[in-house]
Design a protein around this motif. Structure first.
Motif, PDB file in Angstrom:
ATOM      1  N   ALA A   8      -7.388  68.328   2.877  1.00 35.47           N
ATOM      2  CA  ALA A   8      -7.735  66.904   3.622  1.00 35.47           C
ATOM      3  C   ALA A   8      -8.958  66.422   3.146  1.00 35.47           C
ATOM      4  O   ALA A   8      -9.386  65.360   2.765  1.00 35.47           O
ATOM      5  N   ILE A   9     -10.236  67.470   2.731  1.00 36.50           N
ATOM      6  CA  ILE A   9     -11.278  67.185   2.117  1.00 36.50           C
ATOM      7  C   ILE A   9     -10.866  66.558   0.825  1.00 36.50           C
ATOM      8  O   ILE A   9     -11.548  65.536   0.322  1.00 36.50           O
ATOM      9  N   PHE A  10     -10.110  67.220   0.148  1.00 35.22           N
ATOM     10  CA  PHE A  10      -9.726  66.652  -1.342  1.00 35.22           C
ATOM     11  C   PHE A  10      -9.317  65.262  -1.253  1.00 35.22           C
ATOM     12  O   PHE A  10      -9.656  64.316  -1.818  1.00 35.22           O
ATOM     13  N   VAL A  11      -8.286  64.994  -0.480  1.00 30.92           N
ATOM     14  CA  VAL A  11      -7.543  63.813  -0.371  1.00 30.92           C
ATOM     15  C   VAL A  11      -8.819  62.577   0.048  1.00 30.92           C
ATOM     16  O   VAL A  11      -8.684  61.735  -0.543  1.00 30.92           O
ATOM     17  N   VAL A  12      -9.104  62.901   1.077  1.00 23.97           N
ATOM     18  CA  VAL A  12     -10.287  61.961   1.794  1.00 23.97           C
ATOM     19  C   VAL A  12     -11.361  61.940   0.597  1.00 23.97           C
ATOM     20  O   VAL A  12     -12.058  60.460   0.599  1.00 23.97           O
ATOM     21  N   THR A  13     -12.040  62.643   0.036  1.00 24.63           N
ATOM     22  CA  THR A  13     -13.114  62.506  -0.611  1.00 24.63           C
ATOM     23  C   THR A  13     -12.663  61.798  -2.099  1.00 24.63           C
ATOM     24  O   THR A  13     -13.307  61.068  -2.654  1.00 24.63           O
ATOM     25  N   GLY A  14     -11.399  61.857  -2.582  1.00 22.28           N
ATOM     26  CA  GLY A  14     -10.938  61.572  -3.461  1.00 22.28           C
ATOM     27  C   GLY A  14     -10.657  59.923  -3.546  1.00 22.28           C
ATOM     28  O   GLY A  14     -10.904  59.215  -4.338  1.00 22.28           O
ATOM     29  N   LEU A  15     -10.118  59.515  -2.306  1.00 20.09           N
ATOM     30  CA  LEU A  15      -9.886  58.147  -2.001  1.00 20.09           C
ATOM     31  C   LEU A  15     -11.230  57.335  -1.826  1.00 20.09           C
ATOM     32  O   LEU A  15     -11.652  56.385  -2.366  1.00 20.09           O
ATOM     33  N   LEU A  16     -12.076  58.060  -1.195  1.00 23.65           N
ATOM     34  CA  LEU A  16     -13.589  57.525  -1.181  1.00 23.65           C
ATOM     35  C   LEU A  16     -14.176  57.326  -2.562  1.00 23.65           C
ATOM     36  O   LEU A  16     -14.907  56.135  -2.735  1.00 23.65           O
ATOM     37  N   PHE A  17     -14.057  58.337  -3.393  1.00 19.71           N
ATOM     38  CA  PHE A  17     -14.575  58.437  -4.699  1.00 19.71           C
ATOM     39  C   PHE A  17     -14.199  57.077  -5.300  1.00 19.71           C
ATOM     40  O   PHE A  17     -14.860  56.249  -6.078  1.00 19.71           O
ATOM     41  N   LEU A  18     -12.739  57.044  -5.352  1.00 24.21           N
ATOM     42  CA  LEU A  18     -12.084  55.873  -6.267  1.00 24.21           C
ATOM     43  C   LEU A  18     -12.563  54.371  -5.656  1.00 24.21           C
ATOM     44  O   LEU A  18     -12.934  53.630  -6.293  1.00 24.21           O
ATOM     45  N   GLN A  19     -12.787  54.337  -4.392  1.00 22.91           N
ATOM     46  CA  GLN A  19     -13.242  53.156  -3.740  1.00 22.91           C
ATOM     47  C   GLN A  19     -14.699  52.969  -4.134  1.00 22.91           C
ATOM     48  O   GLN A  19     -15.126  51.833  -4.502  1.00 22.91           O
ATOM     49  N   ILE A  20     -15.520  53.986  -4.125  1.00 23.26           N
ATOM     50  CA  ILE A  20     -16.955  53.677  -4.749  1.00 23.26           C
ATOM     51  C   ILE A  20     -16.996  53.275  -6.165  1.00 23.26           C
ATOM     52  O   ILE A  20     -17.690  52.445  -6.628  1.00 23.26           O
ATOM     53  N   GLU A  21     -16.344  53.887  -6.989  1.00 20.07           N
ATOM     54  CA  GLU A  21     -16.318  53.844  -8.190  1.00 20.07           C
ATOM     55  C   GLU A  21     -15.806  52.306  -8.866  1.00 20.07           C
ATOM     56  O   GLU A  21     -16.324  51.851  -9.711  1.00 20.07           O
ATOM     57  N   VAL A  22     -14.830  51.889  -8.038  1.00 17.72           N
ATOM     58  CA  VAL A  22     -14.279  50.632  -8.268  1.00 17.72           C
ATOM     59  C   VAL A  22     -15.393  49.410  -7.981  1.00 17.72           C
ATOM     60  O   VAL A  22     -15.403  48.370  -8.603  1.00 17.72           O
TER      61      VAL A  22
END
Length: 507
Positions: free
Chosen positions: A250-264
């Motif tokens: 769950a941590i991997f999925v949530v932080t991954g989605l947040l990471f992509l959102q921030i980088e975009v």
């Protein structure tokens, strides 16, 4: 001809001695730091560390290298590539010193020095790889750059090919395993000497541009990678579907989605995702990640023959001798193939040969003698394939990005190397362990595994771990086919662009 950057009133050109310094800087990670893939089973008991900590010590270097390599690439562009290269070499010396001086059976101190040294080695690689690649692109052009990248690849791919044999040789000699890291320190000092006087190189920066570092993106990136790495490596202990395991996913999925959102949406992203709009760069980077992930072949195959056949680390390392010879012999061949066919064909040919080699290493159902012969042939094909692939892939990644982004692009490309290595090794080892839990009676009922039957679960686990590496190569082949344009298509697109585009102004 090589480029001739001007520094002050003098014109500087790279020499073969300077290029040797670059190779020595690069080889300190791929040759010396990676020896633990083969050496750790033999020294774990001597140091008095648990198996889980020993496995962490193997993967943590590549993990930290992958996490921070893009940061170091960006810093190299802004602060100076030579500065970051020197910093990386000094960190290599510090990391090797910590490991060489790690005491035996002193509990927390032993663990802290071993893991600390491995972390510092990872940070060293994060600095050295993008900075050295950016300097090569800056100071060489055309065929000279392709030649320099071939030698760079000898330091990386060749070092990875020699690490198992070299580590086993040192560990079983009178010099002992610690000599590996003392030699690394000596060669690091030699690299500093050969690179002395390198003129500074920086990317052109817009003074009006905002240059705030993306710390938020970095934090989520670290959380994402650490959570998935812990889940993969510790899954057999904590339980794949346990509460703790599910929480890590769950941590991997949530932080991954947040990471992509921030980088975009970031003006100065930690990872410049716009670089992936270039198909050639995307294909080179993705296939590089997957083929480096195939390093799991080493830890599974060599670990299997040590346990199942009673081989020493030196004896198992000798199985990879053909890998070393092949990769050193074919890296320059890959360069010539690049010049004749462009990057796509040699990248595909290399990947296919690599996949065939790993498939041969996966045949753990045979007699020991038969498996050893197939492993020698398989590792040799593995080396030939990577030799064909290395220079075309590296050149494709660097030649298709703007000069102002070469440090960041190099960082992303080599991040793919390190993270592929870390994740591939972790997954292969986890599958190797998980496969051994299969009921031996069920495996025997298939009638596939011949010879000794008391170790069929071990051999089955090895096959599962190795076949995973074959799968990664198959995906790499698909990614190259889909993303990397053929030379004919590329030339056609360039002609159309020249017909409709206005003439360029200046350079």
């Amino acid at each position: 001809m090589s480029a001739a950057p001007t520094t002050g009133a003098t014109t500087w050109q790279p020499t073969d001695k300077w290029l040797l310094g670059i190779v020595l800087a690069v080889i300190n990670f791929w040759l010396f730091a990676q020896t633990l893939l083969n050496v750790i089973p033999g020294i774990r008991g001597q140091l008095g560390v648990e198996e889980t900590l020993a496995n962490l010590a193997v993967s943590i270097t590549s993990l930290f290298s992958g996490i921070f390599i893009v940061v170091a690439g960006g810093l190299a562009d802004r602060l100076g590539r030579a500065k970051i290269l020197y910093l990386g070499i000094w960190l290599s010396i510090a990391g090797s010193l910590l490991i060489a001086l790690t005491p035996e059976n002193l509990g927390g101190l032993t663990s802290a020095m071993l893991l600390g040294g491995r972390v510092v080695q990872g940070l060293s690689a994060a600095c050295i790889m993008p900075a050295s690649m950016a300097l090569v692109k800056t100071y060489y052009e055309g065929k000279d750059r392709q030649r320099a990248l071939s030698y760079w690849s000898i330091g990386s791919w060749g070092g990875s090919g020699f690490c198992a044999l070299f580590g086993g040789l040192m560990a079983t000699s009178f010099l002992g395993w610690r000599s590996i890291f003392w030699i690394s320190i000596v060669l690091s000092m030699l690299a500093l000497f050969l690179l002395k006087g390198t003129p500074e190189s920086k990317a052109e920066q817009d003074p009006a541009a905002e240059r705030r570092f993306d710390f938020t993106g970095l934090i989520f990136f670290i959380l994402m990678l650490v959570s998935i790495n812990v889940y993969i490596s510790q899954g057999p202990n904590i339980g794949w579907l346990s509460l703790g395991g599910i929480a890590l996913v769950a941590i991997f999925v949530v932080t991954g989605l947040l990471f992509l959102q921030i980088e975009v949406h970031s003006r100065n992203p930690f990872v410049n995702l716009k670089l992936f709009s270039n198909g050639t760069f995307t294909g080179a980077t993705l296939s590089n990640f997957l083929l480096n992930g195939a390093a799991g072949t080493l830890i599974v195959s060599l670990g299997l023959v040590q346990v199942a056949a009673g081989m020493s680390s030196l004896q198992s390392g000798l199985l990879t001798l053909g890998y070393l010879v092949a990769i050193l012999a074919t890296i320059r061949v890959g360069e010539k193939l690049l010049q004749r066919f462009g990057p796509k064909k040699p990248m595909l040919w290399g990947s296919m040969i690599t996949g065939l080699g790993i498939l041969m290493c996966s045949m753990t159902f045979l007699y020991t003698d038969q498996y050893i012969v197939l492993s020698v042939i398989g590792f040799t094909l593995f080396g030939i394939g990577l030799g064909f692939y290395a220079t075309p892939s590296t050149d494709a990644a660097l030649s298709n990005v703007p000069d102002s982004e070469v440090g960041s692009a190099s960082g992303i490309y080599k991040m793919a190397s390190s993270l592929g290595n870390a994740i591939g090794v972790a997954i292969s080892a986890a599958l190797y362990v998980a496969g051994q839990a299969m009921d031996p009676a069920l495996i025997q009922s298939w009638g596939l595994f011949i010879g000794r039957q008391d170790n069929v679960a071990l051999r089955f686990g090895g096959a599962i771990g190795l076949l995973f590496n074959v799968l990664m190569v198959v995906i790499a082949i698909a990614s190259i086919i889909v993303t990397v344009p053929s030379e004919k298509k590329k030339d056609s697109e360039k002609t159309q662009h020249d017909e409709v585009a206005p003439p360029p102004i200046g350079n």
